[in-house]
Design an enzyme around this catalytic site. Sequence first.
Site, mmCIF file in Angstrom:
data_model
loop_
_atom_site.group_PDB
_atom_site.id
_atom_site.type_symbol
_atom_site.label_atom_id
_atom_site.label_comp_id
_atom_site.label_asym_id
_atom_site.label_seq_id
_atom_site.Cartn_x
_atom_site.Cartn_y
_atom_site.Cartn_z
ATOM 1 N N ASP A 175 34.725 -16.091 66.147
ATOM 2 C CA ASP A 175 35.951 -15.840 65.076
ATOM 3 C C ASP A 175 36.040 -14.568 64.168
ATOM 4 O O ASP A 175 37.095 -13.857 64.022
ATOM 5 C CB ASP A 175 35.942 -17.055 64.080
ATOM 6 C CG ASP A 175 35.715 -18.436 64.810
ATOM 7 O OD1 ASP A 175 35.663 -18.278 66.098
ATOM 8 O OD2 ASP A 175 35.812 -19.380 63.981
ATOM 9 N N GLU A 414 23.359 -23.783 63.930
ATOM 10 C CA GLU A 414 24.504 -23.271 64.686
ATOM 11 C C GLU A 414 24.035 -21.777 64.842
ATOM 12 O O GLU A 414 24.385 -21.118 65.768
ATOM 13 C CB GLU A 414 25.629 -23.192 63.598
ATOM 14 C CG GLU A 414 27.038 -22.867 64.208
ATOM 15 C CD GLU A 414 28.150 -22.710 63.299
ATOM 16 O OE1 GLU A 414 27.968 -23.005 61.990
ATOM 17 O OE2 GLU A 414 29.345 -22.601 63.640
HETATM 18 C C1 9WN Z 1 37.133 -22.246 64.276
HETATM 19 C C2 9WN Z 1 32.779 -25.184 66.485
HETATM 20 C C3 9WN Z 1 33.345 -23.769 66.405
HETATM 21 C C4 9WN Z 1 32.776 -22.998 67.665
HETATM 22 C C5 9WN Z 1 33.304 -21.419 67.571
HETATM 23 C C6 9WN Z 1 32.758 -20.834 65.927
HETATM 24 C C7 9WN Z 1 33.460 -22.141 65.061
HETATM 25 C C8 9WN Z 1 35.562 -22.705 64.051
HETATM 26 C C9 9WN Z 1 35.309 -22.317 62.666
HETATM 27 O O1 9WN Z 1 32.996 -23.219 65.189
HETATM 28 O O2 9WN Z 1 34.802 -21.930 64.960
HETATM 29 O O3 9WN Z 1 37.411 -22.708 65.738
HETATM 30 O O4 9WN Z 1 35.886 -23.067 61.838
HETATM 31 O O5 9WN Z 1 34.807 -21.409 62.281
HETATM 32 O O6 9WN Z 1 33.227 -19.690 65.680
HETATM 33 O O7 9WN Z 1 32.736 -20.682 68.341
HETATM 34 O O8 9WN Z 1 33.484 -23.369 68.936
HETATM 35 O O9 9WN Z 1 31.300 -25.131 66.994
#
Ligand code: 9WN
Length: 443
Positions: A175, A414
Amino acid sequence: MTIDQPPDMAARAAGILQANDTGTIIKAAPNLYPHQWSWDAAFVAIGLAHLSVDRAVAEMRALFRGQWRNGMIPHIVYNPDVPAEAYFPDAARWDVANASPDAPVDVATSGIIQPPVHAIAIAAICRLADDERARAIATEFYGPLREWHRYLMSARDPEVSGLVTIVHPWESGMDNSPRWDRALARITVPDGALPPFQRRDLAHVADPAERPSDADYQRFLWLVELLRRGGYRVDQVYDEYPFRMKDVFMSALLVTANEALLRLATLASAELDDLPIIESWIDRGREGIARQWDADRRLCMDLDVVDNAPVVVRTIAAFAPLLAGQVTVDVRHALIEMWRSEAFTGHPDLRWPLPPSTSPLEPVFNTRRYWRGPVWPIMNWLLWWSWDRIGEVEIAAALREHALAQIATAGFFEYVEPFTGAGLGSDGQSWTAAAVLDWLATG
Ligand code: 9WN
């Protein structure tokens, strides 16, 4: 090289998946991400398959319930059992059922995509199943996967370049990566145009500096608003849409996913006519990636479609040719050199020689902020798998050992601060646990 792992690593990993299991889906993380995310679910299924092939298949089946009529797999399938305020943007913000006739009516989803690692996951599950079960799994998922890939190769590549266009940074899965900085900076949110919202993510991390800034979040939401107004028809709004990036990382994964799809086609006894089509997708993808390789900079670069400019920043996406699984001798050497250099795993300040999401040599490098420096365990898994696949087994083995050591020390976070080794973002992240299960089973 062998670094001893604490004996309970596998049990801890299994415990995390169990704790995040709602009975229907495995939440991407306990609180920060209480729904099913597209590429998280695929990685989770790869780890889960070592515990139960059936549970791994169920996870993928739950995700595919959210598939759109146009083939798109949405980046979030919402968990109906958690309140709307648990995560923002919630399903109502996307409002896909009203905005698009392609959206499913009985499952709430988002309206954008994430990297297509699903065929890779289904192929991995099949490898752990007996022959008859593997054929049944391949037969169940082959058609939906083919339509998913067809969507990516058509609606997301009107230029027929072999490269997938993303229309939102969230689509990349990375992101807040500096890969999107220049393109995002161009986007201004008109005063009063954005329906009001309240961020929920900041409540679940220790420090807001670990997450995207408010200014970027506004732009993220503005792009969602534009897509909603356009009925999520990327093909129809394409020419006027302000954020269009050819994502080499996603495109490379699609090449590899298409190779997996080809194997699934055989297993599923698919129509013979499908095979040359999938082969042509693979060739087109490889050619696209090859065009984005800059031999002077020795870097694979995304392309900004809006102004036809390459994105010159060293992030883990620069390893795209590795992820696509076939490299020339020159590119192989360049990638190994880049991997071992101070730009990535050879940086002297690293706690473990693991690749930071953004190179420490980039001015925008930040040790704590989302995708701008921290190390992602799941990216370590993906890169490990890719090095191993192209035969660089020593690099792969060292990566696996250090990545496991990192998790044993930091916990199942994470992402991880690259210099101190502190865990960041969400604790108990499902895909981190899945990576550990796969590493322990295959090491
Ligand atoms: C938006 C769930 C997801 C991952 C992505 C990561 C993050 C979300 C956020 O979390 O994205 O989709 O709220 O930041 O960047 O890679 O799939 O783990």
